[in-house]
Design an enzyme around this catalytic site. Structure first.
Site, mmCIF file in Angstrom:
data_model
loop_
_atom_site.group_PDB
_atom_site.id
_atom_site.type_symbol
_atom_site.label_atom_id
_atom_site.label_comp_id
_atom_site.label_asym_id
_atom_site.label_seq_id
_atom_site.Cartn_x
_atom_site.Cartn_y
_atom_site.Cartn_z
ATOM 1 N N CYS A 70 -24.597 2.519 44.529
ATOM 2 C CA CYS A 70 -23.502 3.593 44.583
ATOM 3 C C CYS A 70 -23.817 4.627 43.616
ATOM 4 C CB CYS A 70 -22.296 2.615 44.011
ATOM 5 S SG CYS A 70 -22.480 1.662 42.273
ATOM 6 N N HIS A 105 -22.853 -7.120 31.531
ATOM 7 C CA HIS A 105 -22.538 -6.997 30.068
ATOM 8 C C HIS A 105 -22.835 -5.795 29.500
ATOM 9 C CE1 HIS A 105 -21.933 -8.729 26.363
ATOM 10 N NE2 HIS A 105 -23.126 -8.523 25.720
#
Length: 146
Positions: free
Chosen positions: A24, A83
């Protein structure tokens, strides 16, 4: 030149890449620039090259977004979540301040934090955000000049 009543103007030609894999950031760059300028390999190289050019004393801290394994007790699942991890220098020593650690992990000097970053980037799917003061951001002095 006038158009017939009720006729719609032809839409402009807009460059648009659709999502493929986890690229992306590459798609976003190319869509903003309105042409295919970046590939995954080119984006990866750009990410690795500024690593050696980072002016670490100008950087307040770093925030990494890393893949994180999912586990249920002792059982590790074949899933990956994302994370966020913080890195920061305190009194000349860089620390991994990952909230999953029991205590901060000393990474050492600039070479130590660069090695940690290189290892994280080599695993792929790692994003690095620099935390700098407004003054450093305005001057762009978070990179060493050649």
């Amino acid at each position: 030149m006038s158009q017939a009543p009720g006729a719609r103007p032809s839409p402009p030609s807009v460059y648009h890449e659709r999502q493929r894999l986890e690229l992306c950031a590459v798609h976003a760059l190319n869509n903003v620039l309105q042409q295919q300028l970046f590939s995954q390999e080119a984006a990866d190289e750009i990410c690795k090259r500024p690593l050696s050019q980072l002016a670490l004393p100008q950087v307040l801290g770093l925030i990494l977004n890393l893949p994180s394994p999912v586990s249920l007790g002792l059982l590790s699942l074949p899933l990956r979540r994302r994370h966020w991890v913080a890195l920061r220098q305190v009194d000349g020593i860089y620390y991994n301040l990952d909230s999953k650690l029991r205590a901060p992990e000393a990474l050492g000097d600039e070479d130590g934090v660069r090695a940690f970053l290189a290892a994280a980037l080599a695993q792929g799917l790692c994003e690095v955000l620099l935390v700098v003061t407004k003054e450093v951001e305005e001057k762009g002095c978070w990179l060493q000049s050649d």
